[in-house]
Write an enzyme that holds these catalytic residues in place. Structure first.
Site, PDB file in Angstrom:
ATOM      1  N   GLY A 157       0.740  -1.488  -0.331  1.00 10.57           N
ATOM      2  CA  GLY A 157      -0.258   0.493   0.318  1.00 10.57           C
ATOM      3  C   GLY A 157       1.246   0.922   0.408  1.00 10.57           C
ATOM      4  N   ARG A 158       0.138   2.270   0.490  1.00 10.67           N
ATOM      5  CA  ARG A 158       1.087   3.604   0.471  1.00 10.67           C
ATOM      6  C   ARG A 158       2.235   3.396   0.991  1.00 10.67           C
ATOM      7  NH1 ARG A 158      -4.411   6.439   1.769  1.00 10.67           N
ATOM      8  NH2 ARG A 158      -4.037   5.591   2.958  1.00 10.67           N
ATOM      9  N   ILE A 159       2.421   2.878   2.187  1.00 11.04           N
ATOM     10  CA  ILE A 159       3.702   3.320   2.878  1.00 11.04           C
ATOM     11  C   ILE A 159       5.083   2.041   2.565  1.00 11.04           C
ATOM     12  CG2 ILE A 159       4.780   2.372   5.552  1.00 11.04           C
ATOM     13  CD1 ILE A 159       2.486   3.354   6.731  1.00 11.04           C
ATOM     14  N   ARG A 179      -2.088  -8.539  -1.409  1.00 11.33           N
ATOM     15  CA  ARG A 179      -3.273  -9.287  -1.974  1.00 11.33           C
ATOM     16  C   ARG A 179      -3.523  -8.711  -2.846  1.00 11.33           C
ATOM     17  NH1 ARG A 179      -8.340  -7.354   1.991  1.00 11.33           N
ATOM     18  NH2 ARG A 179      -8.257  -5.607   1.325  1.00 11.33           N
ATOM     19  N   THR A 180      -3.895  -7.704  -3.462  1.00 12.84           N
ATOM     20  CA  THR A 180      -3.864  -7.306  -4.663  1.00 12.84           C
ATOM     21  C   THR A 180      -2.979  -7.376  -5.305  1.00 12.84           C
ATOM     22  OG1 THR A 180      -5.868  -6.413  -3.780  1.00 12.84           O
ATOM     23  CG2 THR A 180      -6.216  -6.262  -6.200  1.00 12.84           C
ATOM     24  N   ALA A 239       4.636  -2.029  11.458  1.00 13.01           N
ATOM     25  CA  ALA A 239       3.061  -1.806  10.470  1.00 13.01           C
ATOM     26  C   ALA A 239       2.256  -2.502  12.131  1.00 13.01           C
ATOM     27  CB  ALA A 239       2.584  -3.180  10.278  1.00 13.01           C
ATOM     28  N   ARG A 240       1.655  -3.907  12.400  1.00 12.56           N
ATOM     29  CA  ARG A 240       1.323  -3.852  13.819  1.00 12.56           C
ATOM     30  C   ARG A 240       2.037  -5.042  14.605  1.00 12.56           C
ATOM     31  NH1 ARG A 240       0.472   0.716  14.090  1.00 12.56           N
ATOM     32  NH2 ARG A 240      -2.285   1.613  13.878  1.00 12.56           N
ATOM     33  N   GLU A 269       1.954  -4.255  23.230  1.00 13.00           N
ATOM     34  CA  GLU A 269       2.518  -3.344  23.634  1.00 13.00           C
ATOM     35  C   GLU A 269       1.856  -3.260  24.685  1.00 13.00           C
ATOM     36  OE1 GLU A 269       2.334  -0.181  20.675  1.00 13.00           O
ATOM     37  OE2 GLU A 269       2.934  -2.088  19.238  1.00 13.00           O
ATOM     38  N   HIS A 287       7.249   1.748  19.700  1.00  8.26           N
ATOM     39  CA  HIS A 287       6.382   2.445  17.942  1.00  8.26           C
ATOM     40  C   HIS A 287       6.716   3.796  17.769  1.00  8.26           C
ATOM     41  CE1 HIS A 287       1.661   1.418  16.956  1.00  8.26           C
ATOM     42  NE2 HIS A 287       2.334   2.475  15.698  1.00  8.26           N
ATOM     43  N   GLY A 289       6.825   4.553  14.521  1.00  9.38           N
ATOM     44  CA  GLY A 289       6.892   4.927  13.140  1.00  9.38           C
ATOM     45  C   GLY A 289       6.751   6.564  12.955  1.00  9.38           C
TER      46      GLY A 289
END
Ligand code: DGY
Length: 326
Positions: A157-159, A179-180, A239-240, A269, A287, A289
């Site tokens: 995606g964007r990041i 995914r796509t 990400a997470r 976290e 964290h 980011g």
């Protein structure tokens, strides 16, 4: 003149955002420099029009029910896995996030971790601070080459795309799984080649994760996936935390299944899987980011704008549950 909306803010935000909120709303907020517990959030939302919350606040149906006047929940983050969006949608409450403004800052952080892990910067820093360093040595702290290596991106995606653009300066070969799949034109423009996820894991020297957290991506990387990676490979997560099975990651780092990790996020976290604290081959950030003054200010202003729009009964600009307007 219309009365100012009532907003509850769960933690102090950058000064510019605080000025906007104080000017344009009747603001109540967390007076402490700590997270609020659930009951404190319930008490806070009781009579307000808008809730401005953080990724550390779990906003569930009970909180939404307590906020019987709530017209909007504005998250100060691009990720919104902390909010029960389905429950908000059922209650016709718009939920918003802060996309776009933290893309470059987060991509920079992924690179900071990648370089630190590859070149053993944090280990070297700890060594120097112990005052044990006796001078330059030909075999000291040898790391892995970044230039010319293969970078694997999981989630483009964007990041993810911003991370890829930075890889050009390092002449890296970039493969990705998403995914796509992107269009051939987009792949060409970015200079990336698509591969199945297992293939990305097998072939990459560095794997950087950029998927949103949801049911499908929880533990996307577990023992089985880590076992596919090269023993010299390094995994980066901005990400997470729950995207990686942290227990499996600790074992993989301890056993040398993979070479290193650069982590900005964790499964529970602020707690870490116990063995992680002791691993020299893991670079651990708290964290950070999106943590630049400029980006956090933009995120704050965007969240405030979303919150104020929702309170006015307008469709907020960065809506994550547009179906409530259908
Ligand atoms: C986000 O916005 O989701 C980031 O994790 C914040 O740093």
């Amino acid at each position: 003149m219309a009365a100012k909306p009532k907003i509850f803010l769960t933690r102090e935000l950058p000064p510019e955002t605080m000025a906007i909120l104080r000017d344009q709303s009747v603001l109540t907020m967390n007076p402490h420099d700590r997270y609020l517990d659930k009951q404190e959030i319930i008490d806070g939302v009781r009579k307000v029009d808008g809730l401005l919350c953080l990724l550390t606040d779990t906003i569930d149906d009970e909180i939404l029910a307590a906020g019987s006047n709530l017209k909007v929940v504005a998250n100060f983050a691009v990720g919104f896995n902390n909010i029960d969006v389905s429950a908000a949608t059922r209650r016709k409450i718009p939920v918003t996030n802060t996309p776009g403004v933290l893309t470059d800052t987060t991509a920079d952080m992924a690179w900071a971790l990648l370089l630190a892990a590859a070149r053993r910067v944090a280990e070297g820093d700890r060594f120097v601070r112990t005052r044990a360093w006796q001078g330059w040595g030909p075999l000291q702290y040898m790391g892995g080459d970044v230039t010319g290596a293969t970078l694997g991106i999981i989630g483009l995606g964007r990041i993810g795309q911003a991370v890829v653009r930075r890889a050009r300066g390092f002449d890296m070969k970039v493969i990705y799984w998403n995914r796509t799949r992107l269009s051939p034109e987009q792949e060409n423009e970015l200079g990336v080649a698509y591969a199945e996820m297992d293939e990305v894991l097998r072939r990459s020297d560095f794997v950087s994760l950029h998927v949103a957290l949801n049911d499908e991506t929880t533990h996307l990387i577990g023992a089985q996936q880590l076992a596919l990676m090269k023993p010299t490979a390094c995994i980066i997560n901005t990400a997470r935390g729950p995207v990686i099975d942290e227990k499996a990651l600790v074992s993989a780092l301890q056993e040398g299944t993979i070479g290193a990790a650069g982590l900005d996020v964790y499964e529970h976290e602020p707690e870490l899987e116990p063995g992680l604290y002791d691993l020299e081959n893991a670079v651990l950030a708290p964290h950070l980011g999106s943590a630049t003054i400029g980006t956090r200010t933009k995120m704050g202003n965007m969240a405030a704008e979303n919150c104020l729009a929702g309170c006015r009964g307008e469709r907020p600009p960065n809506l994550v549950n547009p179906e409530i307007y259908e």
